[in-house]
Design a protein around this motif. Sequence first.
Motif, PDB file in Angstrom:
ATOM      1  N   LEU A 108       0.954  -1.504  -0.159  1.00 15.01           N
ATOM      2  CA  LEU A 108      -0.048   0.162  -0.166  1.00 15.01           C
ATOM      3  C   LEU A 108       0.923   1.314  -0.025  1.00 15.01           C
ATOM      4  CD1 LEU A 108      -3.099   1.197   0.139  1.00 15.01           C
ATOM      5  CD2 LEU A 108      -2.955   1.018   2.642  1.00 15.01           C
ATOM      6  N   LEU A 109       2.060   1.142   0.476  1.00 11.19           N
ATOM      7  CA  LEU A 109       2.916   2.268   0.986  1.00 11.19           C
ATOM      8  C   LEU A 109       3.439   2.596  -0.648  1.00 11.19           C
ATOM      9  CD1 LEU A 109       4.022   4.033   3.068  1.00 11.19           C
ATOM     10  CD2 LEU A 109       5.862   2.695   3.155  1.00 11.19           C
ATOM     11  N   PHE A 110       3.989   1.591  -1.438  1.00  5.49           N
ATOM     12  CA  PHE A 110       4.475   1.875  -2.737  1.00  5.49           C
ATOM     13  C   PHE A 110       3.434   2.218  -3.786  1.00  5.49           C
ATOM     14  CE2 PHE A 110       8.159  -0.458  -0.843  1.00  5.49           C
ATOM     15  CZ  PHE A 110       9.089   0.347  -1.518  1.00  5.49           C
ATOM     16  N   ASP A 111       2.258   1.749  -3.536  1.00  4.42           N
ATOM     17  CA  ASP A 111       1.270   2.174  -4.388  1.00  4.42           C
ATOM     18  C   ASP A 111       0.867   3.522  -4.492  1.00  4.42           C
ATOM     19  OD1 ASP A 111       0.194  -0.029  -5.644  1.00  4.42           O
ATOM     20  OD2 ASP A 111      -0.892  -0.894  -3.913  1.00  4.42           O
ATOM     21  N   PHE A 112       0.964   4.179  -3.203  1.00  9.04           N
ATOM     22  CA  PHE A 112       0.871   5.654  -3.238  1.00  9.04           C
ATOM     23  C   PHE A 112       2.006   6.233  -3.596  1.00  9.04           C
ATOM     24  CE2 PHE A 112      -2.426   4.533  -0.149  1.00  9.04           C
ATOM     25  CZ  PHE A 112      -3.451   5.274  -0.715  1.00  9.04           C
ATOM     26  N   ALA A 113       3.239   5.873  -3.256  1.00  4.01           N
ATOM     27  CA  ALA A 113       4.457   6.661  -3.721  1.00  4.01           C
ATOM     28  C   ALA A 113       4.921   6.532  -5.288  1.00  4.01           C
ATOM     29  CB  ALA A 113       5.683   5.816  -2.845  1.00  4.01           C
ATOM     30  N   LEU A 114       4.486   5.506  -5.949  1.00  2.00           N
ATOM     31  CA  LEU A 114       4.714   5.280  -7.407  1.00  2.00           C
ATOM     32  C   LEU A 114       4.293   6.498  -8.150  1.00  2.00           C
ATOM     33  CD1 LEU A 114       4.626   1.583  -8.099  1.00  2.00           C
ATOM     34  CD2 LEU A 114       6.677   3.031  -8.649  1.00  2.00           C
ATOM     35  N   GLY A 115       2.872   6.994  -7.815  1.00  2.00           N
ATOM     36  CA  GLY A 115       2.406   7.806  -8.705  1.00  2.00           C
ATOM     37  C   GLY A 115       2.772   9.299  -8.386  1.00  2.00           C
ATOM     38  N   TYR A 116       3.869   9.654  -7.454  1.00  2.00           N
ATOM     39  CA  TYR A 116       4.499  10.800  -7.303  1.00  2.00           C
ATOM     40  C   TYR A 116       5.503  11.138  -8.010  1.00  2.00           C
ATOM     41  CZ  TYR A 116       1.368  11.691  -3.296  1.00  2.00           C
ATOM     42  OH  TYR A 116       0.258  11.963  -2.351  1.00  2.00           O
ATOM     43  N   THR A 117       6.098  10.500  -8.997  1.00  2.00           N
ATOM     44  CA  THR A 117       7.118  10.614  -9.877  1.00  2.00           C
ATOM     45  C   THR A 117       6.535  11.766 -10.947  1.00  2.00           C
ATOM     46  OG1 THR A 117       7.844   8.594  -9.610  1.00  2.00           O
ATOM     47  CG2 THR A 117       8.616   9.858 -11.483  1.00  2.00           C
ATOM     48  N   LYS A 118       7.319  12.723 -10.991  1.00  2.00           N
ATOM     49  CA  LYS A 118       7.005  13.935 -11.973  1.00  2.00           C
ATOM     50  C   LYS A 118       7.457  13.533 -13.398  1.00  2.00           C
ATOM     51  CE  LYS A 118       7.195  17.610  -8.146  1.00  2.00           C
ATOM     52  NZ  LYS A 118       7.895  18.786  -7.893  1.00  2.00           N
ATOM     53  N   PRO A 119       6.670  14.407 -14.346  1.00  2.00           N
ATOM     54  CA  PRO A 119       7.164  14.166 -15.776  1.00  2.00           C
ATOM     55  C   PRO A 119       8.329  14.706 -15.997  1.00  2.00           C
ATOM     56  CG  PRO A 119       5.432  15.889 -15.445  1.00  2.00           C
ATOM     57  CD  PRO A 119       5.499  15.419 -13.996  1.00  2.00           C
ATOM     58  N   SER A 120       8.920  14.212 -17.076  1.00  2.13           N
ATOM     59  CA  SER A 120      10.271  14.673 -17.653  1.00  2.13           C
ATOM     60  C   SER A 120      10.462  16.200 -17.711  1.00  2.13           C
ATOM     61  CB  SER A 120      10.676  13.715 -18.844  1.00  2.13           C
ATOM     62  OG  SER A 120      11.870  14.381 -19.352  1.00  2.13           O
ATOM     63  N   LYS A 121      11.477  16.750 -17.727  1.00  5.62           N
ATOM     64  CA  LYS A 121      11.613  18.030 -18.047  1.00  5.62           C
ATOM     65  C   LYS A 121      11.481  18.383 -19.697  1.00  5.62           C
ATOM     66  CE  LYS A 121      13.915  19.573 -13.963  1.00  5.62           C
ATOM     67  NZ  LYS A 121      15.127  20.291 -13.155  1.00  5.62           N
ATOM     68  N   ILE A 122      12.026  17.190 -20.605  1.00  7.32           N
ATOM     69  CA  ILE A 122      11.987  17.417 -21.799  1.00  7.32           C
ATOM     70  C   ILE A 122      11.123  16.670 -22.233  1.00  7.32           C
ATOM     71  CG2 ILE A 122      13.494  17.148 -23.710  1.00  7.32           C
ATOM     72  CD1 ILE A 122      15.994  17.221 -21.845  1.00  7.32           C
ATOM     73  N   LEU A 123      10.312  17.188 -23.445  1.00  7.53           N
ATOM     74  CA  LEU A 123       9.168  16.478 -24.185  1.00  7.53           C
ATOM     75  C   LEU A 123       9.630  15.405 -25.108  1.00  7.53           C
ATOM     76  CD1 LEU A 123       6.212  16.164 -24.829  1.00  7.53           C
ATOM     77  CD2 LEU A 123       6.480  17.945 -26.383  1.00  7.53           C
ATOM     78  N   SER A 124       9.397  14.067 -24.766  1.00  6.36           N
ATOM     79  CA  SER A 124       9.793  13.128 -25.691  1.00  6.36           C
ATOM     80  C   SER A 124       9.169  12.770 -26.740  1.00  6.36           C
ATOM     81  CB  SER A 124      10.071  11.683 -24.883  1.00  6.36           C
ATOM     82  OG  SER A 124      10.408  10.654 -25.713  1.00  6.36           O
ATOM     83  N   SER A 125       9.654  12.335 -28.114  1.00 12.33           N
ATOM     84  CA  SER A 125       8.965  12.173 -29.066  1.00 12.33           C
ATOM     85  C   SER A 125       8.850  10.768 -29.227  1.00 12.33           C
ATOM     86  CB  SER A 125       9.829  12.429 -30.304  1.00 12.33           C
ATOM     87  OG  SER A 125      11.173  11.912 -30.405  1.00 12.33           O
ATOM     88  N   VAL A 126       9.112   9.929 -28.205  1.00 20.06           N
ATOM     89  CA  VAL A 126       8.975   8.539 -28.101  1.00 20.06           C
ATOM     90  C   VAL A 126       7.427   8.556 -27.546  1.00 20.06           C
ATOM     91  CG1 VAL A 126       9.455   6.465 -27.032  1.00 20.06           C
ATOM     92  CG2 VAL A 126      11.221   7.805 -27.660  1.00 20.06           C
ATOM     93  N   ARG A 127       6.586   7.594 -28.135  1.00 17.90           N
ATOM     94  CA  ARG A 127       5.147   7.273 -27.856  1.00 17.90           C
ATOM     95  C   ARG A 127       5.078   6.446 -26.581  1.00 17.90           C
ATOM     96  NH1 ARG A 127       0.287   5.164 -31.542  1.00 17.90           N
ATOM     97  NH2 ARG A 127      -1.275   5.530 -30.244  1.00 17.90           N
ATOM     98  N   LEU A 223      11.403   7.643  -2.441  1.00 18.95           N
ATOM     99  CA  LEU A 223      12.918   7.377  -1.588  1.00 18.95           C
ATOM    100  C   LEU A 223      12.524   7.135  -0.058  1.00 18.95           C
ATOM    101  CD1 LEU A 223      15.274   9.982  -3.113  1.00 18.95           C
ATOM    102  CD2 LEU A 223      15.141   7.782  -3.581  1.00 18.95           C
ATOM    103  N   VAL A 224      11.616   7.666   0.488  1.00 21.02           N
ATOM    104  CA  VAL A 224      11.387   7.428   1.880  1.00 21.02           C
ATOM    105  C   VAL A 224      10.676   6.125   2.146  1.00 21.02           C
ATOM    106  CG1 VAL A 224       9.968   8.419   3.836  1.00 21.02           C
ATOM    107  CG2 VAL A 224      11.284   9.981   2.354  1.00 21.02           C
ATOM    108  N   SER A 225       9.871   5.850   1.317  1.00 23.31           N
ATOM    109  CA  SER A 225       9.182   4.449   1.438  1.00 23.31           C
ATOM    110  C   SER A 225      10.236   3.259   1.394  1.00 23.31           C
ATOM    111  CB  SER A 225       8.189   4.493   0.192  1.00 23.31           C
ATOM    112  OG  SER A 225       7.031   5.322   0.505  1.00 23.31           O
TER     113      SER A 225
END
Length: 323
Positions: A108-127, A223-225
């Motif tokens: 349950l801890l990782f289910d919540f933590a995985l979704g907090y990763t922010k999008p990349s700063k560079i827009l990728s052309s890979v779909r 990281l904390v989890s």
Amino acid sequence: RCSREAILFACVVMGLMIVRLYDILTSASLSPNVRPSLAAPFTSSVFNITCVPVLLKEGQGALENGMAVFRFTAMYSVIQYVSVLLLIHHESTLGDYQYLLEDLGIVLLFDFALGYTKPSKILSSVRPRGSLMHPFTVYSFIVQTILVVVFILLSMWLVQQQPWYDPFHFIRAEYLAEGEQYISYFETTVNFIHSSFQYIIIAVVFSIGHPHRRPMYTNIPMLVSTALTVGFIVMILFVPPDKIPAMELANIPSNSFKLLMLGLVVCNLLLSLGVEYSYRVIKPLQWLLKLFRCKKGHKNKFKCLIDELNAAGNWPYQVDNSL
């Protein structure tokens, strides 16, 4: 001076770009006074199209986050199913508090933590992968499942080869009623500890964000989890079981075997990371997995138009004015 072919080709390319841009802008309103609706679910506070790259990056990151959480939940079910099935084969099972730690303290801890990763700063052309039946998703799921089975079996086999191994280990716990005992198997202890580490390994592996998400170290909750769960499982491994009788663990007398278990965990982590990176690095593997897609053609109209232009040869035809 530009040729007519170059000018016409540029017009076609610009037309395709305008069509694609129109499809994107129809879902974002550039006026802050317009409320979000079905036609424009996003509203920009800036009066230009600079919001479009931001919207695309957020969309790619959200899609990858959702895919990672789903894959982690699916692998959690596989890990627990395999571990319990092997314990039933040895006429044992996990304890109540062991289930509680795995389900609430780790998964349950990782289910919540995985979704907090922010999008990349560079827009990728890979779909990004938009299907759960993508060849790489299926390939990763199958190989990770094989690794789970192999390492749990290996850890249980290694404990049976130790000279201090005892198939039955009776323990009297203070919280049990008078005259009650529980049987602590070494297989149960090893199985529980290694499967708990496997939940953490899968969460770390699925947090790989390139190219649509930022690296794992930018996700503070992740990281904390990871630090909390790894520290707690290592503590359970090295602390005497009589200090935590509710976990119903057997006393492993050999510290060298405990270090061997940590070595198995590191090997499992490296192999799991290698599986995730193999698709991005090994070109023949990418080509092989694409064969299983059985994709007959492009669904996007602009890709179909590009294929038609490439198949037409010398297009547009140049008129010979000398005739």
